[in-house]
Design an enzyme around this catalytic site. Structure first.
Site, short mmCIF file in Angstrom:
data_model
loop_
_atom_site.label_atom_id
_atom_site.label_comp_id
_atom_site.label_asym_id
_atom_site.label_seq_id
_atom_site.Cartn_x
_atom_site.Cartn_y
_atom_site.Cartn_z
N ASN A 139 35.93 38.77 44.80
CA ASN A 139 35.59 39.50 43.90
C ASN A 139 33.92 39.75 43.90
OD1 ASN A 139 34.82 40.87 41.74
ND2 ASN A 139 35.31 39.75 40.52
N LYS A 170 31.61 40.62 42.24
CA LYS A 170 30.45 41.09 41.75
C LYS A 170 29.62 42.22 41.24
CE LYS A 170 33.00 36.88 39.78
NZ LYS A 170 32.82 35.72 38.99
N HIS A 222 39.45 42.08 34.64
CA HIS A 222 38.01 41.18 34.65
C HIS A 222 38.22 40.22 33.30
CE1 HIS A 222 35.93 38.15 36.20
NE2 HIS A 222 36.28 37.95 37.78
N GLU A 257 35.31 38.96 32.84
CA GLU A 257 33.97 39.42 32.43
C GLU A 257 33.96 41.05 32.11
OE1 GLU A 257 32.28 39.06 36.41
OE2 GLU A 257 32.70 37.01 35.94
N GLU A 270 43.89 33.34 35.85
CA GLU A 270 42.26 33.13 36.21
C GLU A 270 41.47 31.87 35.07
OE1 GLU A 270 39.96 35.58 39.71
OE2 GLU A 270 39.38 36.40 37.51
N GLY A 325 33.13 30.59 37.80
CA GLY A 325 31.81 30.64 38.11
C GLY A 325 31.26 29.21 37.46
N SER A 331 36.66 29.10 40.89
CA SER A 331 36.52 28.48 42.05
C SER A 331 36.96 27.58 42.85
CB SER A 331 35.17 27.12 41.25
OG SER A 331 34.89 27.33 40.11
N GLY A 353 35.68 34.60 43.89
CA GLY A 353 34.01 35.04 43.48
C GLY A 353 33.08 34.76 44.86
C1 PEP Z 1 36.59 35.84 39.81
O1 PEP Z 1 34.91 35.93 39.45
O2 PEP Z 1 37.38 36.41 39.72
C2 PEP Z 1 36.17 34.23 40.17
C3 PEP Z 1 36.89 33.40 40.40
O3 PEP Z 1 35.05 33.73 40.51
P1 PEP Z 1 34.45 32.41 40.98
O4 PEP Z 1 35.44 32.02 42.44
O5 PEP Z 1 33.16 32.22 41.64
O6 PEP Z 1 35.02 31.39 39.57
#
Ligand code: PEP
Length: 253
Positions: A10, A12, A96, A98, A168, A174, A213, A234
């Site tokens: 992703n 973003k 998601h 966000e 998630e 993040g 992460s 991400g």
């Molecule tokens: C995401 O936004 O779907 C995600 C998993 O981000 P990150 O890997 O940066 O935590």
């Protein structure tokens, strides 16, 4: 049946024509190391150019969002699912955290988007997850059941024949904090159980990704868990070497 591991990136709201070209070329150059199916989800304005670069490769294309409306038309700024398939997308991320937190996507809207995505021939990557406050209040299972039920009630269990779910935990996105493999496995087993209550065969074939992460150094232990079928990535998906190293940790179950 075996569930093929999937690693989806992703991106973003990141990228540029030049940066995307470098990233895609880096992924393609090392794609042979991947043990998971790979998908990248660039911002919508770059879907066409990234799709061209991926053409005839084993790396799939996905979008990060779509409009819930069934028909295209007067919805300024929105993108219909048929436009995404027109550009070669196979997957679309739906719900998601966000989008839930920053763009007011509630469970009903997420369920609507999910249904429209499938009607347009896209495979939804349905994101669910709890906040830190919810986890600390012991509400994780309630939150996940509610998020899943909204989609199950609208689309039915058969829709999960062609769906990917991404667990998630919001507190791990993040932040550098990752759910431990044990924490993630517990939740994944719970989610699979929720599906199994409706249909055990579908539950057994649905791919459940972990996101939050994921990095090259923690991917292997996470993906080795019996109910973790890959990851939604991400930050680490913006670096070809890290994305490939994560995809190399893919484990089919
Ligand atoms: C995401 O936004 O779907 C995600 C998993 O981000 P990150 O890997 O940066 O935590």
């Amino acid at each position: 049946m075996t569930r093929k591991s999937l690693v989806a990136g992703n991106w973003k709201m990141n990228g540029s024509q030049a940066a995307n070209a470098e990233l895609v070329d880096g992924i393609l150059a090392a794609a042979g190391q991947a043990r998971a199916e790979m998908v990248v989800c660039p911002p919508p304005v770059y879907l066409e150019s990234v799709g061209r670069r991926l053409a005839d490769s084993a790396v799939g294309l996905g979008a990060q969002n779509l409009c819930e409306q069934e028909q295209p038309g007067a919805y300024t700024g929105e993108i219909h699912g048929t436009m995404l398939t027109d550009l070669g997308c196979r997957y679309v991320i739906v719900g998601h955290s966000e989008r839930r937190a920053l763009y007011a996507e509630d469970d009903a809207r997420v369920a609507h988007k999910f249904a429209t995505a499938q009607a347009c021939g896209l495979i939804p990557i349905l994101c669910v997850g709890e906040t830190l406050e919810q986890r600390e209040a012991d509400a994780t299972e309630n939150v996940l059941s509610r998020q899943l039920a909204a989609v199950l009630d609208r689309s039915g269990i058969a829709a999960f024949n062609n769906t990917v779910i991404a667990y998630e935990p919001v507190w791990a996105i993040g932040t550098g904090l990752t759910a431990s493999p044990e924490q993630a496995q517990t939740v994944h087993a719970f989610l699979r159980g929720q599906l199994a209550a409706a249909d055990a065969t579908i539950a057994n074939s649905t791919r459940l990704l972990y996101g939050g992460s994921v990095k090259p150094d923690n991917a292997k232990a996470l993906f080795a868990c019996p109910d973790i079928d890959g990851g939604l990535i991400g930050g680490a998906s913006l670096k070809a070497a890290e994305f490939i190293a994560i995809a190399a940790a893919g484990t089919d179950h």
